[in-house]
Design a protein around this motif. Structure first.
Motif, PDB file in Angstrom:
ATOM      1  N   PRO A  71     -21.073 -59.661 -17.795  1.00  0.00           N
ATOM      2  CA  PRO A  71     -22.468 -58.124 -18.539  1.00  0.00           C
ATOM      3  C   PRO A  71     -21.594 -56.570 -18.757  1.00  0.00           C
ATOM      4  O   PRO A  71     -23.017 -57.043 -19.382  1.00  0.00           O
ATOM      5  N   ASP A  72     -21.165 -57.096 -18.939  1.00  0.00           N
ATOM      6  CA  ASP A  72     -20.577 -55.348 -18.820  1.00  0.00           C
ATOM      7  C   ASP A  72     -19.889 -55.112 -20.497  1.00  0.00           C
ATOM      8  O   ASP A  72     -20.307 -54.477 -21.537  1.00  0.00           O
ATOM      9  N   VAL A  73     -19.943 -56.617 -20.982  1.00  0.00           N
ATOM     10  CA  VAL A  73     -19.335 -56.718 -22.294  1.00  0.00           C
ATOM     11  C   VAL A  73     -20.398 -56.379 -23.465  1.00  0.00           C
ATOM     12  O   VAL A  73     -20.200 -56.397 -24.251  1.00  0.00           O
ATOM     13  N   ILE A  74     -21.466 -57.572 -22.724  1.00  0.00           N
ATOM     14  CA  ILE A  74     -22.788 -57.449 -24.044  1.00  0.00           C
ATOM     15  C   ILE A  74     -23.241 -56.194 -24.811  1.00  0.00           C
ATOM     16  O   ILE A  74     -23.892 -56.342 -25.795  1.00  0.00           O
ATOM     17  N   PRO A 131     -15.590 -56.895 -13.670  1.00  0.00           N
ATOM     18  CA  PRO A 131     -16.085 -58.083 -12.564  1.00  0.00           C
ATOM     19  C   PRO A 131     -15.332 -58.459 -12.915  1.00  0.00           C
ATOM     20  O   PRO A 131     -14.167 -59.458 -12.363  1.00  0.00           O
ATOM     21  N   TYR A 132     -14.878 -59.538 -14.219  1.00  0.00           N
ATOM     22  CA  TYR A 132     -14.184 -60.255 -14.586  1.00  0.00           C
ATOM     23  C   TYR A 132     -12.582 -59.846 -15.374  1.00  0.00           C
ATOM     24  O   TYR A 132     -11.937 -61.138 -14.993  1.00  0.00           O
ATOM     25  N   GLN A 133     -12.732 -59.012 -16.058  1.00  0.00           N
ATOM     26  CA  GLN A 133     -11.560 -58.279 -16.857  1.00  0.00           C
ATOM     27  C   GLN A 133     -11.472 -56.812 -16.934  1.00  0.00           C
ATOM     28  O   GLN A 133     -12.394 -56.138 -17.042  1.00  0.00           O
ATOM     29  N   TYR A 134      -9.928 -56.480 -17.997  1.00  0.00           N
ATOM     30  CA  TYR A 134     -10.128 -55.525 -18.120  1.00  0.00           C
ATOM     31  C   TYR A 134     -10.520 -55.614 -19.468  1.00  0.00           C
ATOM     32  O   TYR A 134     -10.195 -55.987 -20.493  1.00  0.00           O
ATOM     33  N   VAL A 135     -11.243 -54.703 -19.399  1.00  0.00           N
ATOM     34  CA  VAL A 135     -11.161 -54.674 -21.611  1.00  0.00           C
ATOM     35  C   VAL A 135     -11.593 -53.450 -22.826  1.00  0.00           C
ATOM     36  O   VAL A 135     -11.520 -52.192 -21.632  1.00  0.00           O
ATOM     37  N   GLN A 136     -10.900 -53.610 -23.519  1.00  0.00           N
ATOM     38  CA  GLN A 136     -11.169 -52.633 -24.604  1.00  0.00           C
ATOM     39  C   GLN A 136     -11.767 -52.663 -25.365  1.00  0.00           C
ATOM     40  O   GLN A 136     -11.543 -53.775 -26.434  1.00  0.00           O
ATOM     41  N   VAL A 137     -12.343 -51.997 -26.220  1.00  0.00           N
ATOM     42  CA  VAL A 137     -12.625 -51.435 -27.913  1.00  0.00           C
ATOM     43  C   VAL A 137     -12.417 -50.349 -28.592  1.00  0.00           C
ATOM     44  O   VAL A 137     -11.366 -49.738 -28.161  1.00  0.00           O
ATOM     45  N   VAL A 138     -11.056 -51.646 -29.177  1.00  0.00           N
ATOM     46  CA  VAL A 138     -10.131 -51.160 -30.040  1.00  0.00           C
ATOM     47  C   VAL A 138     -10.718 -50.333 -31.470  1.00  0.00           C
ATOM     48  O   VAL A 138     -11.288 -51.562 -32.053  1.00  0.00           O
ATOM     49  N   LYS A 139     -10.268 -49.308 -32.462  1.00  0.00           N
ATOM     50  CA  LYS A 139     -10.296 -48.676 -33.629  1.00  0.00           C
ATOM     51  C   LYS A 139      -9.331 -49.313 -34.256  1.00  0.00           C
ATOM     52  O   LYS A 139      -8.497 -48.823 -34.220  1.00  0.00           O
ATOM     53  N   GLU A 140      -9.355 -50.173 -35.457  1.00  0.00           N
ATOM     54  CA  GLU A 140      -7.808 -51.102 -36.264  1.00  0.00           C
ATOM     55  C   GLU A 140      -8.349 -50.223 -36.997  1.00  0.00           C
ATOM     56  O   GLU A 140      -8.878 -49.218 -37.565  1.00  0.00           O
ATOM     57  N   GLU A 141      -7.186 -49.744 -38.386  1.00  0.00           N
ATOM     58  CA  GLU A 141      -6.272 -48.620 -38.836  1.00  0.00           C
ATOM     59  C   GLU A 141      -7.354 -49.649 -40.174  1.00  0.00           C
ATOM     60  O   GLU A 141      -7.577 -48.984 -41.288  1.00  0.00           O
ATOM     61  N   VAL A 186      -8.038 -46.595 -28.653  1.00  0.00           N
ATOM     62  CA  VAL A 186      -8.795 -47.187 -27.784  1.00  0.00           C
ATOM     63  C   VAL A 186     -10.214 -46.292 -27.136  1.00  0.00           C
ATOM     64  O   VAL A 186      -9.809 -44.971 -27.837  1.00  0.00           O
ATOM     65  N   VAL A 187     -11.469 -46.772 -28.116  1.00  0.00           N
ATOM     66  CA  VAL A 187     -12.053 -46.127 -28.200  1.00  0.00           C
ATOM     67  C   VAL A 187     -13.385 -45.651 -26.714  1.00  0.00           C
ATOM     68  O   VAL A 187     -14.332 -45.581 -26.768  1.00  0.00           O
ATOM     69  N   TRP A 188     -12.638 -47.704 -26.241  1.00  0.00           N
ATOM     70  CA  TRP A 188     -14.077 -48.049 -24.818  1.00  0.00           C
ATOM     71  C   TRP A 188     -12.948 -48.285 -23.435  1.00  0.00           C
ATOM     72  O   TRP A 188     -12.180 -49.652 -24.582  1.00  0.00           O
TER      73      TRP A 188
END
Length: 503
Positions: free
Chosen positions: A324-327, A230-240, A223-225
């Motif tokens: 708006p946090d995803v954009i 306000p809408y959901q729990y968001v993760q940005v993941v670096k895959e192998e 997980v890098v972020w």
């Protein structure tokens, strides 16, 4: 204990009950999502716990009407509330270990998790009302007046506990700190009632956790972020494999992906959308306005810009994203540079209503939780709204996850599209459970691949020629704004797959 303090006390305990309910969904979402059934679990278990608390609290109040018992009950509830952010991550993580959560499993496990984590403090807080009423009545003739006042103050507190967390605290300081503040208030008001310094010292526990408690919601090695939006729990993941994935809530589905060098894969349904500009009845038309409803991290913006814009230089791309946090993640993690097109922060239907111009292609790629298409983006009224915004040879395209072409969910979408457009097409995506549906008032033209089409895209064009078929009629349900049970049809489909051993 004065009646004035009791009104003050029930106000804040009432606020705590609703604060727990509002924050419960936020803690559960990273593990189980926020589907209608998950919400039903939360509300149902809270109501069950409150019913039990009212009943037992009333009997206890009659047997031992002592203020110390009342304030000890709410003090224990505050302490339980303090540890909820800690035990919830362990409990929910244990329950979801090894699964990506089919909807049926998600519903059952969410029920168990909610019961274990949230029922105990709610059960205790529900005892407050009958206890407070019993302690406040000194004359029988005042029963109605006092009961009304206590209920009024408790309800006003519930209003505060509903709006303050959802509109102010959760967006600004996060779910965990919101829970700690609720626990701090509960412990403080209980300590004041008990008039014991030791009880008030317990306020140090939530205070310490606010400043030094764990920050990760759902830890992962790649997980890098992450953020609770306000809408959901968001993760940005670096895959192998070097790709970057955008994951919402429980992680059952990837919402955006950036592959190295914009790699094309035959099982990625969104890569087939790149062929759509070349299937129009009248050939090239400029400019080619494309609206993507549900752009998330900008996968399709990047793919269209990389593969198609050199062929159609006047291609105009607009992404529409409700969160708006995803954009900003598109440029930060998914390879966008801002030149691909504009991204609008709006709900899909609100965006359509606001547009004065028309589009040549509207792609609907919005999902909530794992594979649920939002019901208001699946109805006859919505598709009619899209049609009104399309140029004469324009197209609508969307993806539906289905176990087979006979899935009631897929047939419902087919029937609904057929009720709006003159031509409806189905394109099964090889090696996946994805089906691309296309609606248009003009027929799709499939001949030889355009000579300017990149070699990498020609196999996708050939698959269109081989696999696409026109849908003229279906027995599926008509989805309307009044009745569009998309979640139910999805869960029904997955349950059937489990029963047959296909999942």
């Amino acid at each position: 204990m004065s009646k004035g303090f009791m009104y003050f006390y029930v106000f804040f305990t009432g606020a705590a009950v609703m604060s727990i309910e509002m924050t419960a969904s936020r803690l559960i979402a990273p593990f189980f999502g926020t589907s209608l059934m998950v919400w039903a679990n939360i509300i149902g278990i809270i109501l069950l716990a409150m019913s039990a608390g009212y009943y037992i609290g009333g009997r206890w109040a009659d047997q031992t009407p002592k203020p110390a018992i009342l304030f000890s009950i709410s003090l224990i509830s505050g302490l339980l509330l303090t540890v909820i952010p800690l035990i919830s991550q362990f409990t929910f993580g244990l329950l979801t270990e090894g699964i990506l959560g089919t909807p049926i499993k998600t519903i059952l496990l969410a029920f168990v998790g909610t019961l274990l984590v949230f029922a105990p403090p709610i059960f205790l807080l529900a005892m407050v009302s009958p206890f407070a009423l019993r302690l406040s009545i000194s004359k029988a003739e005042e029963t109605g007046k006092i009961a009304g006042r206590l209920s009024a103050f408790s309800t006003l507190g519930s209003l505060l506990g509903t709006f303050l967390p959802s509109l102010v605290l959760i967006p600004s300081i996060g779910t965990r700190n919101t829970i700690y503040i609720s626990a701090l208030i509960l412990i403080t008001i209980s300590g004041l009632g008990l008039k014991k310094a030791g009880a008030l010292l317990l306020t140090l526990l939530p205070l310490l956790l606010i400043f030094f408690g764990p920050r990760t919601v759902k830890a992962g090695p790649q997980v890098v972020w992450e953020k609770e939006t306000p809408y959901q729990y968001v993760q940005v993941v670096k895959e192998e494999d070097g790709s970057t994935s955008l994951i919402y809530n429980e992680g059952g589905g990837v919402q955006s992906i950036a592959r190295p060098n914009h790699q094309l894969l035959p099982q990625d349904y969104y890569d087939y959308y790149l062929i759509l500009p070349f299937l129009r009845e009248t050939g090239k038309e400029y400019p080619f306005q494309t609206w993507i409803l549900g752009s998330a991290g900008g996968t399709m913006l990047g793919q269209f810009n990389y593969w198609i814009k050199s062929i159609l230089p006047q291609l105009s791309l607009t992404g529409v994203e409700i969160d708006p946090d995803v954009i900003p993640l598109g440029q930060k993690y998914f390879g966008l540079n801002g030149s691909e097109g504009k991204v609008v922060n709006a709900d899909g239907r609100s965006f359509l209503r606001s547009q004065k111009g028309k589009a040549d292609l509207v792609i609907v790629d919005a999902y909530s939780n794992q594979i649920y298409i939002p019901f208001h983006l699946s109805t006859q009224e919505f598709f009619s709204q899209v049609k009104a915004k399309l140029n004469p040879s324009g197209m609508l395209a969307l993806n539906v996850n289905a176990l087979s072409s006979s899935s009631p969910l897929l047939q419902a979408f087919e029937n609904t599209l057929c009720s709006v457009f003159n031509y409806t097409y189905l394109m099964p995506i090889p090696g996946s459970l994805n089906y691309v549906l296309i609606g248009s008032d003009k027929p799709i033209i499939l001949s030889t691949p355009p000579k300017e089409l990149p070699e990498e895209l020609k196999p996708f064009y050939s698959l269109f020629q081989t696999n696409i078929k026109r849908i003229t009629s279906t027995s599926g349900q008509l989805l309307t704004d009044d009745r569009a049970p998309v979640e139910f049809l999805t869960d029904q489909m997955i349950w059937e797959g489990i029963r047959q051993g296909g999942i």
